[in-house]
Design a protein around this motif. Structure first.
Motif, PDB file in Angstrom:
ATOM      1  N   GLY A  98       0.823  -1.210   0.000  1.00  0.00           N
ATOM      2  CA  GLY A  98       0.000   0.000   0.000  1.00  0.00           C
ATOM      3  C   GLY A  98       0.846   1.245   0.000  1.00  0.00           C
ATOM      4  N   ARG A  99       1.999   1.186   0.656  1.00  0.00           N
ATOM      5  CA  ARG A  99       2.888   2.351   0.720  1.00  0.00           C
ATOM      6  C   ARG A  99       3.511   2.648  -0.642  1.00  0.00           C
ATOM      7  N   PHE A 100       3.955   1.596  -1.353  1.00  0.00           N
ATOM      8  CA  PHE A 100       4.682   1.799  -2.609  1.00  0.00           C
ATOM      9  C   PHE A 100       3.793   1.744  -3.850  1.00  0.00           C
ATOM     10  N   SER A 101       2.625   1.139  -3.757  1.00  0.00           N
ATOM     11  CA  SER A 101       1.665   1.044  -4.869  1.00  0.00           C
ATOM     12  C   SER A 101       2.310   0.556  -6.164  1.00  0.00           C
ATOM     13  N   PRO A 102       2.876  -0.648  -6.190  1.00  0.00           N
ATOM     14  CA  PRO A 102       3.468  -1.140  -7.441  1.00  0.00           C
ATOM     15  C   PRO A 102       2.404  -1.344  -8.506  1.00  0.00           C
ATOM     16  N   SER A 103       2.795  -1.162  -9.747  1.00  0.00           N
ATOM     17  CA  SER A 103       1.848  -1.367 -10.842  1.00  0.00           C
ATOM     18  C   SER A 103       1.899  -2.784 -11.373  1.00  0.00           C
ATOM     19  N   GLU A 104       2.902  -3.552 -10.930  1.00  0.00           N
ATOM     20  CA  GLU A 104       3.036  -4.936 -11.387  1.00  0.00           C
ATOM     21  C   GLU A 104       3.769  -5.727 -10.313  1.00  0.00           C
ATOM     22  N   ALA A 105       3.534  -7.035 -10.275  1.00  0.00           N
ATOM     23  CA  ALA A 105       4.226  -7.873  -9.300  1.00  0.00           C
ATOM     24  C   ALA A 105       4.456  -9.258  -9.873  1.00  0.00           C
ATOM     25  N   VAL A 106       5.580  -9.853  -9.505  1.00  0.00           N
ATOM     26  CA  VAL A 106       5.824 -11.268  -9.761  1.00  0.00           C
ATOM     27  C   VAL A 106       5.839 -11.955  -8.407  1.00  0.00           C
ATOM     28  N   VAL A 107       5.257 -13.144  -8.355  1.00  0.00           N
ATOM     29  CA  VAL A 107       5.045 -13.820  -7.078  1.00  0.00           C
ATOM     30  C   VAL A 107       5.672 -15.200  -7.147  1.00  0.00           C
ATOM     31  N   GLY A 108       6.460 -15.513  -6.122  1.00  0.00           N
ATOM     32  CA  GLY A 108       7.159 -16.778  -6.085  1.00  0.00           C
ATOM     33  C   GLY A 108       6.292 -17.923  -5.606  1.00  0.00           C
ATOM     34  N   PRO A 109       6.821 -19.154  -5.686  1.00  0.00           N
ATOM     35  CA  PRO A 109       6.079 -20.327  -5.208  1.00  0.00           C
ATOM     36  C   PRO A 109       5.718 -20.173  -3.730  1.00  0.00           C
ATOM     37  N   ASP A 110       4.520 -20.579  -3.396  1.00  0.00           N
ATOM     38  CA  ASP A 110       4.015 -20.561  -2.017  1.00  0.00           C
ATOM     39  C   ASP A 110       3.784 -19.157  -1.469  1.00  0.00           C
ATOM     40  N   ARG A 118      -2.556   1.422   3.103  1.00  0.00           N
ATOM     41  CA  ARG A 118      -3.355   1.896   1.972  1.00  0.00           C
ATOM     42  C   ARG A 118      -4.580   2.678   2.434  1.00  0.00           C
ATOM     43  N   VAL A 119      -5.207   2.202   3.512  1.00  0.00           N
ATOM     44  CA  VAL A 119      -6.397   2.887   4.028  1.00  0.00           C
ATOM     45  C   VAL A 119      -6.044   4.289   4.504  1.00  0.00           C
ATOM     46  N   ALA A 120      -4.927   4.419   5.217  1.00  0.00           N
ATOM     47  CA  ALA A 120      -4.523   5.741   5.716  1.00  0.00           C
ATOM     48  C   ALA A 120      -4.158   6.667   4.567  1.00  0.00           C
ATOM     49  N   LEU A 121      -3.440   6.154   3.576  1.00  0.00           N
ATOM     50  CA  LEU A 121      -3.063   6.984   2.433  1.00  0.00           C
ATOM     51  C   LEU A 121      -4.303   7.533   1.734  1.00  0.00           C
ATOM     52  N   GLU A 122      -5.308   6.693   1.599  1.00  0.00           N
ATOM     53  CA  GLU A 122      -6.534   7.125   0.931  1.00  0.00           C
ATOM     54  C   GLU A 122      -7.339   8.082   1.814  1.00  0.00           C
ATOM     55  N   SER A 123      -7.458   7.745   3.097  1.00  0.00           N
ATOM     56  CA  SER A 123      -8.274   8.572   3.991  1.00  0.00           C
ATOM     57  C   SER A 123      -7.693   9.966   4.166  1.00  0.00           C
ATOM     58  N   LEU A 124      -6.376  10.048   4.275  1.00  0.00           N
ATOM     59  CA  LEU A 124      -5.718  11.340   4.463  1.00  0.00           C
ATOM     60  C   LEU A 124      -5.499  12.065   3.146  1.00  0.00           C
ATOM     61  N   GLU A 125      -5.789  11.399   2.032  1.00  0.00           N
ATOM     62  CA  GLU A 125      -5.721  12.005   0.697  1.00  0.00           C
ATOM     63  C   GLU A 125      -4.352  12.623   0.440  1.00  0.00           C
ATOM     64  N   LEU A 126      -3.324  11.831   0.673  1.00  0.00           N
ATOM     65  CA  LEU A 126      -1.962  12.310   0.448  1.00  0.00           C
ATOM     66  C   LEU A 126      -1.681  12.515  -1.035  1.00  0.00           C
ATOM     67  N   PHE A 127      -2.062  11.527  -1.844  1.00  0.00           N
ATOM     68  CA  PHE A 127      -1.701  11.564  -3.259  1.00  0.00           C
ATOM     69  C   PHE A 127      -2.906  11.537  -4.196  1.00  0.00           C
ATOM     70  N   GLU A 128      -4.028  11.071  -3.706  1.00  0.00           N
ATOM     71  CA  GLU A 128      -5.234  11.020  -4.529  1.00  0.00           C
ATOM     72  C   GLU A 128      -6.415  11.493  -3.711  1.00  0.00           C
ATOM     73  N   ARG A 129      -7.217  12.332  -4.318  1.00  0.00           N
ATOM     74  CA  ARG A 129      -8.421  12.844  -3.648  1.00  0.00           C
ATOM     75  C   ARG A 129      -9.616  12.050  -4.116  1.00  0.00           C
ATOM     76  N   ARG A 140       2.791   4.792  13.791  1.00  0.00           N
ATOM     77  CA  ARG A 140       1.831   4.450  12.745  1.00  0.00           C
ATOM     78  C   ARG A 140       0.581   5.299  12.905  1.00  0.00           C
ATOM     79  N   VAL A 141      -0.029   5.654  11.784  1.00  0.00           N
ATOM     80  CA  VAL A 141      -1.316   6.354  11.795  1.00  0.00           C
ATOM     81  C   VAL A 141      -2.368   5.397  11.262  1.00  0.00           C
ATOM     82  N   PHE A 142      -3.399   5.182  12.061  1.00  0.00           N
ATOM     83  CA  PHE A 142      -4.524   4.346  11.656  1.00  0.00           C
ATOM     84  C   PHE A 142      -5.736   5.235  11.409  1.00  0.00           C
ATOM     85  N   THR A 143      -6.484   4.921  10.376  1.00  0.00           N
ATOM     86  CA  THR A 143      -7.693   5.688  10.085  1.00  0.00           C
ATOM     87  C   THR A 143      -8.851   4.750   9.806  1.00  0.00           C
ATOM     88  N   ARG A 144      -9.984   5.057  10.389  1.00  0.00           N
ATOM     89  CA  ARG A 144     -11.245   4.410  10.034  1.00  0.00           C
ATOM     90  C   ARG A 144     -12.212   5.550   9.786  1.00  0.00           C
TER      91      ARG A 144
END
Length: 893
Positions: A178-190, A283-294, A669-673
């Motif tokens: 949520g902090r880095f918001s990658p646009s793609e990921a590769v995932v290993g076994p298990d 991710r929830v805090a980033l969205e709630s506090l509207e740091l990068f996206e409103r 840490r900042v928690f938001t609900r």
């Protein structure tokens, strides 16, 4: 995206019957079956068969067909010169694109021209400026597992930023994603795929890249001993597999394509970090506090925190600013070092403006050196690097009188790379063409051999320029012309009316409708001399350019260090500009635990988007750490809570804060609900989303956290909601001890201030003038007197008939409560917790759910179940499970 994009089985079965070119195409499709192959044919990238139909539909281009001796094939092509715009469309549609270029000179080919996949374009491995839409990082992630540990690596291929960490907690993986918001990921076994959100493309990759000693060997080839550079086996697996994937997507990229993978030589370091080194914002805090996206309201999106703070001058600084906001520090000394620099620059407007002017001339050298190292940079890129290096001495001079240690360190780290700057200045023309293979790139005087060839070319052309006048004099043909075209070369053109005057030494070269074109032996000799000199000069220029580019690439680590230094300076100057222009104060960090003392705090975004803003104070400490916040809708509760969190975040990021004064202790840490939303696709209602987020807070918060709770329990019945809200209050107060702001419309919750030490009430007052409600947005001690819900509904435009009826019902309810001796808390006793019961008694809870029909009384087992609960020792999650069971049983009645 389709699981496979390779050739249809019928084509694989007919491989022996296909023409060599189509066979080559389908072989590449089979080798890259997880990608859509674009196959170079002349000046176009073509797709055939099913892939052609997709490209035609998605890119809105004409579907044509190719016919040969083996059949007819649908075909769709995009021009190579404008390929990126079409590739972007395919990426947006969820495809990975394998670009197959001609890797053999057609003039040297004896049969079909060789082609190879030179790059695989995916959302997370973009390097093309046309496809990178913003100055923000574009990360590809890799998640690997070793034993009980998860290794997470994140790489921005376009800049070389490379991070790796590990944890045993899957939820911590989700937090970092949520902090880095990658646009793609590769995932290993298990390794799980659950932590990745829908915006991240999860891409399959070769299992062997994660296994054996392959990851370790690859990490060692880039960064040295993995045991020294990295900390755990999971980190080695994630880092090594990600390097393997990055190399795979680069294909055989570069000028000297030989079919081998292209190393990313500009990757010269990897940053291993511990998430605890930074304030965690999920991710929830980033969205709630509207740091990068409103979040859009009524279809319109407003400003974000980064938008009102971004006074950076260059792309490097803009990207660094986002990173600092995404990862605020938790180490006091490092934070205060940033504050020292901001304070000095804020007080020195001349130096600050001088730095800003110079930093505006800094190019995005992180992405530039990435292109240089991958042999994709052109001559203009090198000149951009030189232009950046040219301003470094001026920036260094601007910091000559710096007092604070941070600015002095930055000045010492500024490296103008004088030898590289000198090399580019001598070698590359000031305004070179984009194309590097057709000459005009290397400056005169740099290479004697090149100068000689250019002189031969120039003197030959001068001779030809004078030939027209000579031949007119010699032949007497006044209309005679000397010209040149790329097909027939140099010629002498004579109109048909003058053909009788053509000398005997003229040899016919081309016949036109009204004229003939000729050449002479001397003209042919000069032409050969010019063409040979021109070709040799172009080839030599290209070789010289590559030598210069390789020399620059060898200094990639120094250039990246310089880029990092300039980025840090740009962010500090940006913070200082905002502080000076908008009256931000330097925050002070104190040793007292759980202290948040803010005088005249303001919301950094709202105050810039509203005509006026009312500042408010905040006082939280170990003895008064939980504030219950009441007041009408629109009075400012959510804004107030967010501003407290944003002030804390800004302070730990190294910025001054929008307040008259601030004394803070560090937050981990900042928690938001905050706010209501659902996840229909995931099968979660608004209430379930609320409870899931709440469960994460209760499981992860510490006494060093900051918690923002807004209307917890609103998504269910009033009685259930109040019970949950009270239980949460008690749990956070008793078990966690975190600084908490809890905004609620459950006015009964204000009784907790009498029952729990450390809980206190705040409210936003409102004045009623007739039927109108006036908000003063000023926070005050104590609970609110009323919610003014009906009045707010009226102001929102609810029809008068509905508003009037609401008042009638409200008045009737108030009278009924008064008649039956009930207070506004609906019978919930403020001291109920001291009697081992929940804030809502069993009888009240049953009545609140069943109304007057006595349904609950009809089930003595239900009442007995409630009476048997020892809620003083019940956890919040157990309480929620109990409430759900009780609700289902009542509904069955």
């Amino acid at each position: 995206m389709d699981a496979a994009l390779g050739p249809p089985e019928r084509m694989a079965d007919r491989a022996d019957e296909l023409t060599p070119m189509m066979s080559q195409y389908f072989e590449l499709c089979s080798a890259y079956e997880d990608s859509l192959v674009l196959f170079q044919v002349g000046d176009f990238y073509e797709a055939f068969c099913d892939a052609a139909e997709r490209v035609s539909r998605l890119c809105e281009i004409t579907l044509t067909k190719r016919e040969d001796s083996t059949g007819e094939y649908p075909m769709a092509g995009i021009p190579i010169d404008n390929a990126e715009s079409y590739i972007e469309t395919l990426l947006d549609a969820g495809y990975r694109v394998a670009v197959a270029d001609q890797v053999q000179d057609p003039d040297e080919a004896t049969g079909v021209v060789d082609r190879a996949v030179t790059r695989i374009v995916t959302p997370g491995t973009l390097t093309e400026d046309e496809l990178l839409r913003t100055d923000d990082n574009n990360f590809v992630a890799c998640l690997a597992r070793s034993g009980d540990r998860y290794g997470l690596a994140l790489l921005d291929v376009s800049t070389g930023d490379f991070y790796v960490t590990s944890t045993t907690d899957e939820s911590a993986v989700a937090d970092e994603l949520g902090r880095f918001s990658p646009s793609e990921a590769v995932v290993g076994p298990d390794a799980p795929t659950d932590p990745f959100d829908d915006d991240c493309m999860v891409t399959p990759h070769d299992r062997s890249a994660f296994e054996g000693d392959s990851p370790e060997r690859l990490v060692e080839s880039y960064f040295g001993d993995p045991g020294t550079v990295l900390g755990t086996a999971a980190e080695v697996r994630a880092c090594g597999a990600l390097l393997d994937y990055a190399e795979y997507t680069r294909g055989a990229e570069g000028d000297d394509t030989d079919g081998e993978r292209d190393r990313l030589d500009y990757l010269n370091h990897v940053t291993r970090y511990d998430p605890r080194e930074y304030m965690l914002l999920d991710r929830v805090a980033l969205e709630s506090l509207e740091l990068f996206e409103r979040r859009a309201v009524h279809g319109r999106a407003g400003a974000t925190l980064v938008e009102v703070l971004d006074e950076t001058a260059c792309a490097l600084g803009s990207r660094e600013l986002k990173d600092w906001l995404r990862r605020p520090l938790t180490e006091r000394e490092a934070i205060e070092a940033r504050h020292d620099a901001v304070g000095e620059l804020a007080g020195d407007v001349r130096t600050r403006e001088r730095l800003h002017d110079r930093l505006r001339d800094v190019y995005d050298v992180e992405r530039l050196i990435s292109r240089v190292s991958r042999a994709r940079a052109n001559a203009r890129d090198l000149r951009s690097l030189k232009d950046t290096l040219d301003v470094v001495p001026e920036i260094e001079a601007a910091l000559a009188d710096a007092d604070c240690a941070t600015l002095r360190e930055i000045r010492a780290d500024l490296d103008a790379l004088d030898e590289i700057r000198d090399l580019i200045g001598r070698a590359i023309r000031a305004e070179p063409p984009i194309e590097v293979t057709e000459g005009g790139v290397i400056a005169p005087g740099y290479d004697e051999r090149l100068d000689d060839l250019r002189e031969t070319e120039r003197s030959g052309k001068q001779w030809i320029d004078s030939l027209e006048a000579q031949e007119r004099d010699r032949t007497g043909i006044d209309s005679l012309k000397v010209g040149h075209n790329s097909v027939h070369g140099y010629y002498i053109e004579v109109t048909n009316a003058n053909l009788d005057s053509v000398p005997d030494d003229y040899t016919r070269r081309q016949t036109l409708k009204n004229s003939e074109r000729f050449y002479t032996p001397e003209l042919k000799a000069r032409e050969d001399e010019i063409i040979q000199a021109e070709q040799r000069a172009d080839d030599l220029e290209y070789d010289l350019f590559r030598e210069v580019r390789d020399t620059v690439a060898a200094e990639s680590e120094r250039i990246q260090t310089l880029a990092d230094t300039l980025a840090r300076l740009d962010v500090l100057a940006s913070f200082a500009t905002v502080a000076a222009e908008y009256d931000y104060a330097r925050p002070a960090f104190v040793d007292d635990p759980n202290r948040t003392e803010i005088e005249g705090g303001r919301h950094p975004v709202v105050e810039r988007t509203q005509e006026s803003f009312v500042p408010n104070d905040t006082h939280l400490d170990a003895e008064n750490c939980f504030a219950v916040l009441t007041g009408p809708n629109m009075s400012g509760k959510s804004t107030y809570m967010r501003q407290v969190a944003l002030i804390q975040l800004l302070a730990q990021a190294g910025s001054f804060v929008p307040a008259a004064d601030a004394r803070l202790s560090l937050v981990d840490r900042v928690f938001t609900r905050v706010g209501a939303s659902d996840d229909i696709a995931g099968g979660k209602s608004t209430f379930m989303v609320e409870m899931t987020e709440l469960a994460e807070i209760l499981a992860s918060a510490t006494d060093s956290s900051l918690i923002l709770l807004d209307e917890v329990g609103r998504g269910t019945s009033t009685t259930d909601g109040l019970a949950i809200a009270r239980a949460v209050t008690e749990y956070v107060h008793d078990e966690i001890g975190a600084r908490t702001l809890f905004a609620t419309h459950h006015h009964e919750l204000t009784d907790a201030a009498d029952a729990l030490d450390g809980v206190f009430n705040l409210h936003f007052a409102a004045d009623q003038d007739g039927q109108d409600v006036v908000f003063d947005h000023e926070i005050r001690q104590g609970p609110a007197a009323a919610s003014y819900g009906v009045e707010v509904a009226r102001e929102a435009g609810i029809p008068d008939a509905v508003v009037d009826r609401s008042r009638e019902l409200l008045d009737a309810d108030t009278a009924d409560r008064s008649e039956h001796g009930k207070n506004v808390t609906n019978g919930h006793r403020p001291d109920a917790r001291t009697n081992g019961e929940t804030a809502a008694t069993a009888d009240d809870a049953t009545a609140g759910r069943s109304g007057d029909d006595g349904a609950a009384d009809a089930d003595p087992d239900l009442a007995e179940t409630i009476r048997e609960q020892n809620l003083a020792t019940t956890t919040p999650m157990e309480a929620l499970a109990l409430l759900q069971d009780l609700q289902e049983r009542v509904e069955d009645e």
